[in-house]
Design a protein around this motif. Structure first.
Motif, mmCIF file in Angstrom:
data_model
loop_
_atom_site.group_PDB
_atom_site.id
_atom_site.type_symbol
_atom_site.label_atom_id
_atom_site.label_comp_id
_atom_site.label_asym_id
_atom_site.label_seq_id
_atom_site.Cartn_x
_atom_site.Cartn_y
_atom_site.Cartn_z
ATOM 1 N N ARG A 204 54.847 96.807 10.496
ATOM 2 C CA ARG A 204 54.717 97.752 9.385
ATOM 3 C C ARG A 204 56.112 98.145 8.886
ATOM 4 O O ARG A 204 57.035 98.337 9.678
ATOM 5 N N ASP A 205 56.247 98.263 7.566
ATOM 6 C CA ASP A 205 57.522 98.660 6.972
ATOM 7 C C ASP A 205 57.703 100.171 7.097
ATOM 8 O O ASP A 205 56.762 100.944 6.898
ATOM 9 N N VAL A 206 58.942 100.569 7.373
ATOM 10 C CA VAL A 206 59.255 101.977 7.613
ATOM 11 C C VAL A 206 60.383 102.413 6.684
ATOM 12 O O VAL A 206 61.353 101.667 6.468
ATOM 13 N N TYR A 207 60.254 103.602 6.150
ATOM 14 C CA TYR A 207 61.348 104.257 5.433
ATOM 15 C C TYR A 207 61.846 105.401 6.308
ATOM 16 O O TYR A 207 61.051 106.238 6.756
ATOM 17 N N LEU A 208 63.151 105.442 6.551
ATOM 18 C CA LEU A 208 63.739 106.460 7.421
ATOM 19 C C LEU A 208 64.586 107.420 6.596
ATOM 20 O O LEU A 208 65.505 107.010 5.884
ATOM 21 N N SER A 209 64.259 108.713 6.707
ATOM 22 C CA SER A 209 64.993 109.760 5.998
ATOM 23 C C SER A 209 65.569 110.741 7.004
ATOM 24 O O SER A 209 64.859 111.237 7.879
ATOM 25 N N VAL A 210 66.866 111.020 6.871
ATOM 26 C CA VAL A 210 67.531 111.985 7.748
ATOM 27 C C VAL A 210 67.990 113.177 6.913
ATOM 28 O O VAL A 210 68.926 113.060 6.113
ATOM 29 N N ASP A 211 67.303 114.293 7.075
ATOM 30 C CA ASP A 211 67.805 115.562 6.551
ATOM 31 C C ASP A 211 68.773 116.087 7.603
ATOM 32 O O ASP A 211 68.394 116.298 8.751
ATOM 33 N N ILE A 212 70.018 116.295 7.216
ATOM 34 C CA ILE A 212 71.039 116.633 8.197
ATOM 35 C C ILE A 212 70.752 117.954 8.896
ATOM 36 O O ILE A 212 71.297 118.217 9.979
ATOM 37 N N ASP A 213 69.854 118.787 8.332
ATOM 38 C CA ASP A 213 69.537 120.038 9.019
ATOM 39 C C ASP A 213 68.620 119.821 10.227
ATOM 40 O O ASP A 213 68.309 120.768 10.955
ATOM 41 N N ALA A 214 68.204 118.567 10.483
ATOM 42 C CA ALA A 214 67.520 118.271 11.741
ATOM 43 C C ALA A 214 68.433 118.563 12.924
ATOM 44 O O ALA A 214 67.982 118.978 13.992
ATOM 45 N N ALA A 215 69.733 118.343 12.713
ATOM 46 C CA ALA A 215 70.714 118.670 13.757
ATOM 47 C C ALA A 215 70.824 120.174 13.916
ATOM 48 O O ALA A 215 70.631 120.939 12.956
ATOM 49 N N ASP A 216 71.130 120.616 15.107
ATOM 50 C CA ASP A 216 71.412 122.029 15.303
ATOM 51 C C ASP A 216 72.591 122.426 14.411
ATOM 52 O O ASP A 216 73.557 121.669 14.281
ATOM 53 N N PRO A 217 72.531 123.594 13.758
ATOM 54 C CA PRO A 217 73.602 123.979 12.841
ATOM 55 C C PRO A 217 74.972 124.118 13.504
ATOM 56 O O PRO A 217 75.993 124.132 12.816
ATOM 57 N N GLY A 218 75.003 124.213 14.830
ATOM 58 C CA GLY A 218 76.300 124.196 15.496
ATOM 59 C C GLY A 218 77.038 122.886 15.307
ATOM 60 O O GLY A 218 78.267 122.845 15.345
ATOM 61 N N TYR A 219 76.279 121.804 15.071
ATOM 62 C CA TYR A 219 76.876 120.486 14.852
ATOM 63 C C TYR A 219 77.001 120.143 13.377
ATOM 64 O O TYR A 219 77.850 119.324 13.014
ATOM 65 N N ALA A 220 76.139 120.710 12.537
ATOM 66 C CA ALA A 220 76.131 120.364 11.113
ATOM 67 C C ALA A 220 75.869 121.613 10.284
ATOM 68 O O ALA A 220 74.796 121.763 9.687
ATOM 69 N N PRO A 221 76.851 122.537 10.229
ATOM 70 C CA PRO A 221 76.631 123.773 9.467
ATOM 71 C C PRO A 221 76.636 123.579 7.958
ATOM 72 O O PRO A 221 76.168 124.457 7.233
ATOM 73 N N GLY A 222 77.139 122.456 7.481
ATOM 74 C CA GLY A 222 77.244 122.232 6.042
ATOM 75 C C GLY A 222 75.965 121.703 5.444
ATOM 76 O O GLY A 222 75.882 120.551 5.002
ATOM 77 N N THR A 223 74.949 122.563 5.398
ATOM 78 C CA THR A 223 73.668 122.203 4.803
ATOM 79 C C THR A 223 73.020 123.462 4.245
ATOM 80 O O THR A 223 73.404 124.576 4.611
ATOM 81 N N GLY A 224 72.034 123.298 3.396
ATOM 82 C CA GLY A 224 71.539 124.432 2.621
ATOM 83 C C GLY A 224 70.698 125.425 3.386
ATOM 84 O O GLY A 224 70.779 126.627 3.148
ATOM 85 N N THR A 225 69.858 124.944 4.307
ATOM 86 C CA THR A 225 68.938 125.836 5.020
ATOM 87 C C THR A 225 69.036 125.543 6.517
ATOM 88 O O THR A 225 68.229 124.783 7.071
ATOM 89 N N GLY A 230 68.092 123.090 17.067
ATOM 90 C CA GLY A 230 67.859 121.745 16.561
ATOM 91 C C GLY A 230 68.290 120.638 17.499
ATOM 92 O O GLY A 230 68.520 120.848 18.696
ATOM 93 N N LEU A 231 68.424 119.445 16.941
ATOM 94 C CA LEU A 231 68.708 118.243 17.705
ATOM 95 C C LEU A 231 70.192 118.081 17.983
ATOM 96 O O LEU A 231 71.042 118.497 17.198
ATOM 97 N N GLU A 232 70.488 117.427 19.081
ATOM 98 C CA GLU A 232 71.843 116.995 19.395
ATOM 99 C C GLU A 232 72.172 115.770 18.538
ATOM 100 O O GLU A 232 71.280 114.958 18.230
ATOM 101 N N PRO A 233 73.439 115.569 18.165
ATOM 102 C CA PRO A 233 73.785 114.376 17.393
ATOM 103 C C PRO A 233 73.358 113.074 18.063
ATOM 104 O O PRO A 233 72.919 112.139 17.389
#
Length: 284
Positions: A204-225, A230-233
């Motif tokens: 089956r074909d898959v489309y993968l989308s990564v919203d960077i806010d999936a990461a814990d904001p301690g690792y990726a604070p530069g996002t809107g919400t 969250g997740l570890e890198p």
């Protein structure tokens, strides 16, 4: 230009240059419906900038990024008419698919994923995200970044059979109700490390989308919400590696300019991990 890629805009014959591409990077700097901290319009260029220090050689896969046929199309300039913009972006991405290359979209708000899914027409969408994004609308806007996965499932995208949301830890009551349906699987952050798609994705074909806010904001604070817990890198990296061989389209979205480059650096690294892993699978 994404480091290690060929700049399509500098090719004498851009169409001929893309014909030899395996992956085409497209910036989609849409920044219309962000609900807390705007700035995703700066995401594509910021990701390119903070990918500059990464080495061309990847020891794990024994590949050079610059040898993998990556072309950077540049940005598709955004404007306020979101339906029209998404249609135009979809056309750009669909041309890439028709050229037998994999579109790699740099957002921009998460709404741009709708254009990617429309262009690729996958069977499955996997979304790494702190939020379910299953609202029917947000403040009356059905094309909000908070509604993108609802549009993927409930609108005209007949090809999509299933949605997997990995790392979700926030959503309205109505969204959690929608997530109870058979076509949605939610994997909470604490279970992502052990998640394995196994045979469910076979053929089956898959489309993968990564919203960077999936990461814990301690690792990726530069996002809107931002959303804590969250997740570890490395967890994001491992999911990207596991899905990449099956993916026919990829995006990383919701990076803004409100940190010192942490979110953009992580996003750029995930793009490279996706391309390295996909290239290995195609060559084996």
């Amino acid at each position: 230009m994404f480091p290690g890629a060929t700049d399509e805009r500098e090719e004498a014959d851009a169409a001929a240059g893309r014909a030899d591409a395996n992956f085409v990077v497209v910036g989609a700097p849409l920044d219309v419906s962000t609900t807390f901290q705007p700035g995703t319009r700066f995401g594509p260029q910021r990701i390119r900038t903070f990918a500059e220090p990464f080495d061309d050689y990847d020891h794990r896969t024994d590949q050079y990024f610059s040898d993998l046929g990556v072309v950077d199309h540049g940005d598709v300039r955004a404007w306020d008419d979101v339906p029209e913009y998404l249609e135009w972006l979809e056309g750009v991405l669909r041309d890439i698919v028709w050229d037998d290359a994999v579109p790699v979209t740099l957002g921009g708000e998460h709404t741009v994923s709708l254009a990617g899914v429309r262009a690729v027409e996958p069977d499955i969408v996997v979304s790494l995200d702190a939020h379910l994004d299953l609202r029917d609308d947000y403040d009356g806007n059905p094309l909000s970044h908070a509604s993108v996965m609802r549009r993927v499932l409930d609108d005209e995208l007949d090809s999509v059979d299933e949605l997997f949301v990995l790392g979700a830890r926030a959503g309205s009551e109505a969204e959690w109700d929608r997530a109870e349906a058979a076509d949605v699987t939610v994997v909470p952050p604490e279970d992502v490390a052990d998640w394995d798609p196994a045979d469910r994705f076979e053929g089956r074909d898959v489309y993968l989308s990564v919203d960077i806010d999936a990461a814990d904001p301690g690792y990726a604070p530069g996002t809107g919400t931002t959303e804590p817990f969250g997740l570890e890198p490395r967890e994001l990296r491992d999911v990207v590696r596991s899905i990449a061989p099956r993916a026919t389209g990829f995006d990383v979205v919701e990076v803004n300019d409100r940190d010192d480059g942490q979110a953009a650096s992580l996003a750029g690294k995930l793009v490279r991990e996706f391309i390295y892993e996909h290239a290995v699978a195609q060559s084996s």
